[in-house]
Design a protein around this motif. Structure first.
Motif, PDB file in Angstrom:
ATOM      1  N   VAL A 173       0.867  -1.189   0.000  1.00  0.00           N
ATOM      2  CA  VAL A 173       0.000   0.000   0.000  1.00  0.00           C
ATOM      3  C   VAL A 173       0.896   1.229   0.000  1.00  0.00           C
ATOM      4  O   VAL A 173       1.937   1.249   0.669  1.00  0.00           O
ATOM      5  N   LEU A 174       0.504   2.231  -0.751  1.00  0.00           N
ATOM      6  CA  LEU A 174       1.229   3.497  -0.753  1.00  0.00           C
ATOM      7  C   LEU A 174       0.343   4.581  -0.137  1.00  0.00           C
ATOM      8  O   LEU A 174      -0.835   4.687  -0.464  1.00  0.00           O
ATOM      9  N   ILE A 175       0.935   5.359   0.770  1.00  0.00           N
ATOM     10  CA  ILE A 175       0.229   6.522   1.309  1.00  0.00           C
ATOM     11  C   ILE A 175       0.934   7.752   0.779  1.00  0.00           C
ATOM     12  O   ILE A 175       2.153   7.880   0.922  1.00  0.00           O
ATOM     13  N   SER A 176       0.188   8.640   0.148  1.00  0.00           N
ATOM     14  CA  SER A 176       0.843   9.793  -0.451  1.00  0.00           C
ATOM     15  C   SER A 176       0.122  11.081  -0.079  1.00  0.00           C
ATOM     16  O   SER A 176      -1.101  11.145  -0.076  1.00  0.00           O
ATOM     17  N   ASP A 177       0.910  12.091   0.220  1.00  0.00           N
ATOM     18  CA  ASP A 177       0.345  13.414   0.459  1.00  0.00           C
ATOM     19  C   ASP A 177      -0.102  13.982  -0.879  1.00  0.00           C
ATOM     20  O   ASP A 177       0.418  13.611  -1.927  1.00  0.00           O
ATOM     21  N   ILE A 195      -3.395   5.445  -0.910  1.00  0.00           N
ATOM     22  CA  ILE A 195      -4.210   6.289  -0.037  1.00  0.00           C
ATOM     23  C   ILE A 195      -3.672   7.712  -0.147  1.00  0.00           C
ATOM     24  O   ILE A 195      -2.483   7.937   0.009  1.00  0.00           O
ATOM     25  N   ILE A 196      -4.550   8.620  -0.453  1.00  0.00           N
ATOM     26  CA  ILE A 196      -4.147  10.019  -0.626  1.00  0.00           C
ATOM     27  C   ILE A 196      -4.500  10.791   0.646  1.00  0.00           C
ATOM     28  O   ILE A 196      -5.632  10.721   1.115  1.00  0.00           O
ATOM     29  N   ILE A 197      -3.516  11.506   1.216  1.00  0.00           N
ATOM     30  CA  ILE A 197      -3.840  12.349   2.367  1.00  0.00           C
ATOM     31  C   ILE A 197      -3.716  13.806   1.971  1.00  0.00           C
ATOM     32  O   ILE A 197      -2.833  14.175   1.204  1.00  0.00           O
ATOM     33  N   THR A 198      -4.580  14.598   2.498  1.00  0.00           N
ATOM     34  CA  THR A 198      -4.465  16.024   2.222  1.00  0.00           C
ATOM     35  C   THR A 198      -5.146  16.842   3.301  1.00  0.00           C
ATOM     36  O   THR A 198      -6.099  16.386   3.925  1.00  0.00           O
ATOM     37  N   PRO A 220      -8.561  12.630   4.988  1.00  0.00           N
ATOM     38  CA  PRO A 220      -8.400  14.063   5.252  1.00  0.00           C
ATOM     39  C   PRO A 220      -7.494  14.315   6.448  1.00  0.00           C
ATOM     40  O   PRO A 220      -7.485  13.543   7.393  1.00  0.00           O
ATOM     41  N   LYS A 221      -6.691  15.394   6.365  1.00  0.00           N
ATOM     42  CA  LYS A 221      -5.786  15.784   7.437  1.00  0.00           C
ATOM     43  C   LYS A 221      -6.458  16.858   8.272  1.00  0.00           C
ATOM     44  O   LYS A 221      -7.112  17.700   7.686  1.00  0.00           O
ATOM     45  N   PRO A 222      -6.394  16.926   9.560  1.00  0.00           N
ATOM     46  CA  PRO A 222      -5.641  16.020  10.423  1.00  0.00           C
ATOM     47  C   PRO A 222      -6.360  14.681  10.554  1.00  0.00           C
ATOM     48  O   PRO A 222      -7.576  14.655  10.689  1.00  0.00           O
ATOM     49  N   PHE A 223      -5.621  13.604  10.493  1.00  0.00           N
ATOM     50  CA  PHE A 223      -6.272  12.303  10.563  1.00  0.00           C
ATOM     51  C   PHE A 223      -6.001  11.633  11.887  1.00  0.00           C
ATOM     52  O   PHE A 223      -5.069  11.987  12.609  1.00  0.00           O
ATOM     53  N   ASP A 224      -6.840  10.707  12.198  1.00  0.00           N
ATOM     54  CA  ASP A 224      -6.706   9.910  13.390  1.00  0.00           C
ATOM     55  C   ASP A 224      -5.779   8.744  13.047  1.00  0.00           C
ATOM     56  O   ASP A 224      -5.965   8.083  12.034  1.00  0.00           O
TER      57      ASP A 224
END
Ligand code: ATP
Ligand code: MG
Length: 467
Positions: free
Chosen positions: A52-56, A81-84, A105-109
């Motif tokens: 799995v890749l997590i990317s900003d 997984i895209i975080i922003t 979504p950021k801030p994330f748990d």
């Protein structure tokens, strides 16, 4: 996952995010690698690949969405997984269309991020070629049974066509889902899909609903209105419960289908539209024709291609698959770990007849997720109306009975407010308060009692203003 630790890669220019995720995932026994930039990531991708890749989404150089496009274009297949920061809808939609698995979504748990990674790893890569595919809009249609495979084949065969289709099947078997899939896989996919349940609208308004009206066409028509046929121009019009249409409207519908044009109510000008019609009914239309309740010529016009959605009891082999999917979905809505069925409970549910078909199963999964007290759903957790033995443990059954009475009452009041929107926060509040009281205010302990992470509990307490 066959004993090998999951390989999770994180790319983010923010060192604190990398650190938090690295720690949380390593704690869970996963193997992590972190990258500061998309360039570093692409270097690494030449030799290896993650589970799995997590990317900003925002990074110097290439942004996350661009990177995502490149990854899918290069033919790599792993979930992303895209975080922003900020739940920004446009980038979320772009992420889905680019083939991203999920959006965080950021801030994330941290607990939430970990759960998402696990789920992504389990489900595997999303099928995508990187091109625009409004796949996300249509819920997944599941089914391994031969009768469902036949439905899928027909949808596939029709993919490049705009033929009229009649979908029949019992209530809750997925007729609307099939209609949407037909649209999404047709050349009209970028144009509107308009659904109209003909029984949900008063007979005297239905004509104007379908064809629109001119100003002053009747009392109360104080402005022009565009009907569903015009709204669906270039796209698909889904006419649900077609079997209940009045004879007068059947005649008008037939004319539109035959001539491709119609008049707005009170209108003088014929309106031309290019609309693909998909109709559905849970009645036996051939029977209705015989009884004179449905026009035979209209029946033949609609019945160009016929798709029959099988009742669930005739494809029992799909029940475990569907239960698994919808138990996970309910857990995600409730932000808890998915409940598992014990083999006995599963056998019992597979043997049940499901008169309400998949819709009933979807509701049952939500209900069992809320009512089963442990991590597993056991035979004694299955209520009588789902074929369970009625001797349910007194506490829970009494409680679920009252809840179901409450739901019945709320539906009859008809405020239109979704049930879960009222009930879920109430449900969480009661459990949180009870757990906190039991733990004498120790949040860490209360979180453990609830089965949540501490961060989740803290967030919930804020959300519900319990602090
Ligand atoms: N094959 C399937 N896989 C996954 N979910 C399904 C499937 N079939 C139906 N569902 C789900 O079951 C529910 C009911 O489906 P849908 O509304 O399409 O049924 P329907 O036949 O139109 O029912 P009704 O006749 O009551 O209008 C929806 O939540 C849908 O997503
Ligand atoms: Mg329907």
């Amino acid at each position: 996952m066959n004993g090998r630790p999951l390989a999770i890669w994180v790319v983010d220019d923010d060192a604190s995010v990398r650190w938090v995720l690295d720690r949380a995932l390593t704690n869970e026994g996963m193997e992590t690698r972190t990258f500061e930039s998309a360039d570093q990531l692409f270097d690494a991708l030449r030799k290896d690949r993650p589970d799995v890749l997590i990317s900003d989404v925002k990074m110097p150089g290439m942004d996350g969405l661009e990177a995502l496009g490149k990854i899918t274009a290069d033919g790599h297949a792993f979930p992303i997984i895209i975080i922003t920061a900020h739940a920004d809808l446009d980038s979320a939609v772009a992420a889905y269309r680019g083939g991203a698995f999920e959006y965080l979504p950021k801030p994330f748990d941290v607990d939430e991020a970990v759960a998402l990674v696990r789920r992504a790893a389990r489900v595997g890569p999303r099928r995508s070629g990187g091109q625009v595919e409004a796949e996300r809009a249509v819920p997944t249609m599941l089914g391994r049974a031969p009768a469902m495979q036949e439905v899928f084949r027909t949808i596939g065969r029709l993919a490049r066509s705009s033929m009229t289709v009649l979908i029949t099947g019992e209530s809750g078997t997925g007729k609307e889902l099939v209609a949407r899939a037909l649209h999404e896989h047709s050349p009209r996919a970028q144009k509107p899909f308009i659904a109209l349940n003909t029984t949900a609208i008063a007979a005297e308004l239905l004509e104007s609903e379908l064809f629109g009206h001119e100003r002053g066409a009747f009392t109360g028509a104080d402005s022009r209105r565009i009907g569903r046929f015009e709204q669906a121009d270039g796209g698909t019009l889904f006419l649900d419960e077609i079997g209940d249409m009045s004879p007068a409207l059947q005649t008008r519908l037939l004319r539109v289908l035959a001539e491709g044009e119609f008049y707005r109510v009170g209108g003088q000008m014929p309106i031309r539209v290019d609309v693909r019609v998909i109709a559905a009914t849970n009645q036996d239309l051939a029977e209705a024709v015989k009884d004179g309740r449905f026009r035979e010529d209209l029946f033949h016009r609609l019945n160009v291609i016929h798709i029959e959605t099988p009742p669930l009891r005739e494809r029992r082999e799909d029940i475990p698959l569907l239960m698994d999917h919808y138990l996970r979905e309910a857990a995600r809505e409730l932000r808890i770990e998915p409940k598992r069925l014990t083999p006995d409970a599963q056998a019992q549910l597979v043997a049940f007849d499901w008169p309400g078909n998949v819709r009933q199963l979807v509701n049952a999964c939500r209900r069992l997720t809320v009512t089963a007290p442990g991590a597993e759903i056991r035979p004694e957790d299955i209520p009588a109306d789902l074929g369970g033995r009625s001797g349910v443990r007194a506490g829970t059954s009494d409680w679920s009975l009252r809840l179901s009475r409450w739901a019945e009452g709320a539906l009859q009041d008809g405020t239109g407010k979704p049930l879960l929107e009222t009930a879920l926060p109430e449900f969480e509040k009661v459990l949180i308060t009870t757990a906190l009281a039991h733990a004498r205010g120790h949040r860490q302990d209360a979180a453990r009692l609830l089965g949540w992470g501490r961060n989740t509990l803290a967030r919930k307490i804020r959300e519900h203003r319990l602090d």
